[in-house]
Design an enzyme around this catalytic site. Structure first.
Site, PDB file in Angstrom:
ATOM      1  CB  ILE A  97       2.227  -4.787   0.813  1.00 55.16           C
ATOM      2  CG1 ILE A  97       1.047  -3.868   0.469  1.00 55.16           C
ATOM      3  CG2 ILE A  97       3.468  -3.997   1.184  1.00 55.16           C
ATOM      4  CD1 ILE A  97       0.551  -3.035   1.648  1.00 55.16           C
ATOM      5  CB  CYS A  98       2.356  -2.649  -3.271  1.00 55.90           C
ATOM      6  SG  CYS A  98       2.225  -1.420  -4.583  1.00 55.90           S
ATOM      7  N   GLY A  99       3.960  -3.920  -5.112  1.00 56.33           N
ATOM      8  CA  GLY A  99       4.926  -4.398  -6.101  1.00 56.33           C
ATOM      9  C   GLY A  99       5.769  -5.559  -5.627  1.00 56.33           C
TER      10      GLY A  99
END
Length: 196
Positions: A97-99
């Site tokens: 998720i995300c970065g």
């Protein structure tokens, strides 16, 4: 016993893994552990976590590998890259998720998978990101055993990872719906969750 390993780098996004880890940790046949490239990490929210494992100690024999986003995914770790590759080859479920999805893109680990992330334009300078046409502008994308999500999708990510793991029980779905819908809308749809 099924094991979920949460990779948490320094300045990790504490909210992105909280729903998923709390659901898994309440299941009798799961154990939740943490790992990083240092023994102690601090979240964006200021929580200090003493991790259970160093990345170098991990073998690709867990049931689930979860890479939590945050502000430190711009640094490559060949041990982590190799671990993710091995997990994908062994059909271990990998959630990012995300970065953490940015990390997968930069290291060529999205090749052959439909995926999403925060913003595809961030990956234009990554020579190992070879499959931009497989990007889907969705909150969460599941392709075989790889689950990717953008940083605003903590609840949807939790639901998708639980489903991919065969753990999206009625109780887990309702717990996530309570967070997604809020108490009053949930009560209108399901009844009061706190009444005996």
């Amino acid at each position: 016993m099924k094991q979920a390993i949460f990779i948490m780098m320094d300045h990790y996004a504490d909210w992105e893994g909280a729903y998923l880890s709390s659901q898994l940790n309440q299941m009798a046949d799961w154990v939740v552990k943490t790992a990083s490239n240092q023994s102690e990490v601090t979240s964006i929210g200021g929580w200090t976590t003493l991790v259970d494992y160093q990345i170098s100690e991990l073998k690709p024999e867990m049931t689930l590998l979860v890479l939590i986003g945050g502000n430190a995914w711009q640094h490559d770790d060949p041990r982590l890259t190799a671990l993710v590759q091995q997990c994908l080859q062994r059909k271990v479920i990998v959630g990012a998720i995300c970065g953490a999805v940015d990390y997968l893109a930069r290291n060529g680990l999205l090749t052959g998978y439909n995926h999403t992330g925060n913003a595809q334009f961030l990956w234009q300078s990554f020579p190992r990101y070879q499959n931009p046409t497989d990007f889907e502008p969705q909150q969460v994308v599941v392709d075989r055993q790889l689950v990717t999500a953008n940083g605003t999708a903590a609840l949807a990510f939790t639901s998708a990872v639980l489903k991919a793991s065969g753990q999206l029980t009625t109780a887990a779905k309702q717990a996530l719906d309570l967070q997604q819908l809020g108490y009053y809308e949930y009560t209108r749809q399901y009844g009061d969750p706190f009444k005996p």
